[in-house]
Every structure is written in structure tokens, then in C-alpha cells.
Design a protein around this motif. Structure first.
Motif, PDB file in Angstrom:
ATOM      1  N   ASP A   5       0.867  -1.379  -0.032  1.00 43.75           N
ATOM      2  CA  ASP A   5       0.101   0.006  -0.045  1.00 43.75           C
ATOM      3  C   ASP A   5       0.763   1.341  -0.153  1.00 43.75           C
ATOM      4  O   ASP A   5       0.342   2.325  -0.486  1.00 43.75           O
ATOM      5  N   LEU A   6       1.884   1.173   0.836  1.00 42.84           N
ATOM      6  CA  LEU A   6       2.984   2.231   1.018  1.00 42.84           C
ATOM      7  C   LEU A   6       3.754   2.536  -0.622  1.00 42.84           C
ATOM      8  O   LEU A   6       3.803   3.830  -1.009  1.00 42.84           O
ATOM      9  N   SER A   7       4.133   1.539  -0.992  1.00 40.02           N
ATOM     10  CA  SER A   7       5.090   1.452  -2.139  1.00 40.02           C
ATOM     11  C   SER A   7       4.350   1.506  -3.597  1.00 40.02           C
ATOM     12  O   SER A   7       5.017   2.012  -4.629  1.00 40.02           O
ATOM     13  N   GLY A   8       3.125   1.055  -3.495  1.00 40.84           N
ATOM     14  CA  GLY A   8       2.431   0.776  -4.613  1.00 40.84           C
ATOM     15  C   GLY A   8       2.878  -0.138  -5.450  1.00 40.84           C
ATOM     16  O   GLY A   8       2.239  -0.417  -6.718  1.00 40.84           O
ATOM     17  N   VAL A   9       3.640  -1.130  -4.998  1.00 39.33           N
ATOM     18  CA  VAL A   9       4.204  -2.442  -5.703  1.00 39.33           C
ATOM     19  C   VAL A   9       3.892  -3.682  -4.896  1.00 39.33           C
ATOM     20  O   VAL A   9       3.874  -3.530  -3.621  1.00 39.33           O
ATOM     21  N   HIS A  10       3.243  -4.567  -5.348  1.00 43.14           N
ATOM     22  CA  HIS A  10       2.860  -5.819  -4.803  1.00 43.14           C
ATOM     23  C   HIS A  10       3.815  -6.909  -5.418  1.00 43.14           C
ATOM     24  O   HIS A  10       3.815  -7.221  -6.878  1.00 43.14           O
ATOM     25  N   CYS A  11       4.482  -7.684  -4.628  1.00 47.19           N
ATOM     26  CA  CYS A  11       5.139  -9.032  -5.082  1.00 47.19           C
ATOM     27  C   CYS A  11       4.444 -10.034  -5.089  1.00 47.19           C
ATOM     28  O   CYS A  11       3.821 -10.536  -4.105  1.00 47.19           O
ATOM     29  N   ARG A  12       4.085 -10.831  -6.199  1.00 47.47           N
ATOM     30  CA  ARG A  12       3.260 -11.812  -6.301  1.00 47.47           C
ATOM     31  C   ARG A  12       4.160 -13.426  -6.408  1.00 47.47           C
ATOM     32  O   ARG A  12       3.708 -14.339  -6.662  1.00 47.47           O
ATOM     33  N   LEU A  13       5.172 -13.260  -5.541  1.00 51.06           N
ATOM     34  CA  LEU A  13       5.831 -14.566  -5.090  1.00 51.06           C
ATOM     35  C   LEU A  13       5.216 -15.569  -4.614  1.00 51.06           C
ATOM     36  O   LEU A  13       5.235 -16.765  -5.126  1.00 51.06           O
ATOM     37  N   ASP A  14       4.579 -15.204  -3.763  1.00 51.44           N
ATOM     38  CA  ASP A  14       3.601 -16.533  -3.173  1.00 51.44           C
ATOM     39  C   ASP A  14       2.537 -17.205  -4.197  1.00 51.44           C
ATOM     40  O   ASP A  14       2.574 -18.272  -4.223  1.00 51.44           O
ATOM     41  N   LYS A  42       8.449 -11.867  -0.326  1.00 54.95           N
ATOM     42  CA  LYS A  42       6.986 -12.673  -0.593  1.00 54.95           C
ATOM     43  C   LYS A  42       6.009 -11.858   0.239  1.00 54.95           C
ATOM     44  O   LYS A  42       4.989 -11.864  -0.322  1.00 54.95           O
ATOM     45  N   ASN A  43       6.448 -11.496   1.470  1.00 55.22           N
ATOM     46  CA  ASN A  43       5.453 -10.736   2.171  1.00 55.22           C
ATOM     47  C   ASN A  43       5.355  -9.276   2.169  1.00 55.22           C
ATOM     48  O   ASN A  43       4.818  -8.697   3.084  1.00 55.22           O
ATOM     49  N   ASP A  44       5.702  -8.863   0.968  1.00 53.96           N
ATOM     50  CA  ASP A  44       5.642  -7.464   0.542  1.00 53.96           C
ATOM     51  C   ASP A  44       6.313  -6.499   1.799  1.00 53.96           C
ATOM     52  O   ASP A  44       5.819  -5.377   1.844  1.00 53.96           O
ATOM     53  N   LEU A  68       5.991 -10.983 -11.640  1.00 54.59           N
ATOM     54  CA  LEU A  68       6.137 -11.155 -10.343  1.00 54.59           C
ATOM     55  C   LEU A  68       6.047  -9.815  -9.464  1.00 54.59           C
ATOM     56  O   LEU A  68       5.554 -10.053  -8.397  1.00 54.59           O
ATOM     57  N   LEU A  69       6.157  -8.614 -10.207  1.00 58.53           N
ATOM     58  CA  LEU A  69       6.209  -7.390  -9.328  1.00 58.53           C
ATOM     59  C   LEU A  69       4.921  -6.632 -10.211  1.00 58.53           C
ATOM     60  O   LEU A  69       5.068  -6.325 -11.391  1.00 58.53           O
ATOM     61  N   VAL A  70       4.078  -6.221  -9.334  1.00 60.37           N
ATOM     62  CA  VAL A  70       2.910  -5.449 -10.034  1.00 60.37           C
ATOM     63  C   VAL A  70       2.478  -4.339  -9.064  1.00 60.37           C
ATOM     64  O   VAL A  70       2.817  -4.414  -7.972  1.00 60.37           O
TER      65      VAL A  70
END
Length: 79
Positions: A5-14, A42-44, A68-70
Motif C-alpha cells: 500500500d505504501l510503495s504501490g508495488v505488490h510482489c506475487r512471489l507467493d 514474498k510478504n511485501d 512477479l512485481l505488479v
């Protein structure tokens, strides 16, 4: 997604690990990155990622960086 939420990037590793039937421990062995560092990713909770780590993870998972990164949507609906 606390930090996403802070960075605007979500890692979809999980999600990618689940889709491919690979454990985080196995990925750690495959790419030579510590389990702790991959868990942070993995845990953002990651604030940065080395290009070499990003490349190794994407090659091991056979995915593109964009898979991976969205970007997470903003409250107004824009990415």
C-alpha cells in the motif's frame, strides 16, 4: 499487503510459487538467496531488490518481471 500500500508495488512471489508447486525453501536453494530475504520479498516487506536477485528469481520461476512485481491500484482506481 501492508507495505504494498505504501510503495504501490505488490510482489506475487507467493502466488507464483503456488502455481508452480515450488516451496520457498526450494526457491532459496535454486537461486542462492537466503530464505529470510525471500520471505521478506514474498510478504511485501522488501524496500529494495537487487537486479541479480530479481533476475535469478524470474529465471527460476520462468516468469517475466511484470508477472512477479505488479503495481497496486490507488484509491482513485489508477495503478
Amino acid at each position: 499487503m501492508p507495505d504494498a500500500d505504501l510503495s504501490g508495488v505488490h510482489c506475487r512471489l507467493d502466488e507464483l510459487l503456488t502455481e508452480r508447486g515450488i516451496t520457498l525453501t526450494r526457491l532459496s536453494e535454486m537461486v542462492g538467496v537466503s530464505l529470510v530475504n525471500l520471505s521478506v520479498l514474498k510478504n511485501d516487506r522488501a524496500r529494495a531488490i537487487r537486479f541479480s536477485t530479481l533476475t535469478a528469481v524470474c529465471r527460476a520461476l520462468r516468469c517475466d518481471i511484470g508477472e512477479l512485481l505488479v503495481l497496486t491500484p490507488t484509491p482513485g482506481g489508477q495503478p
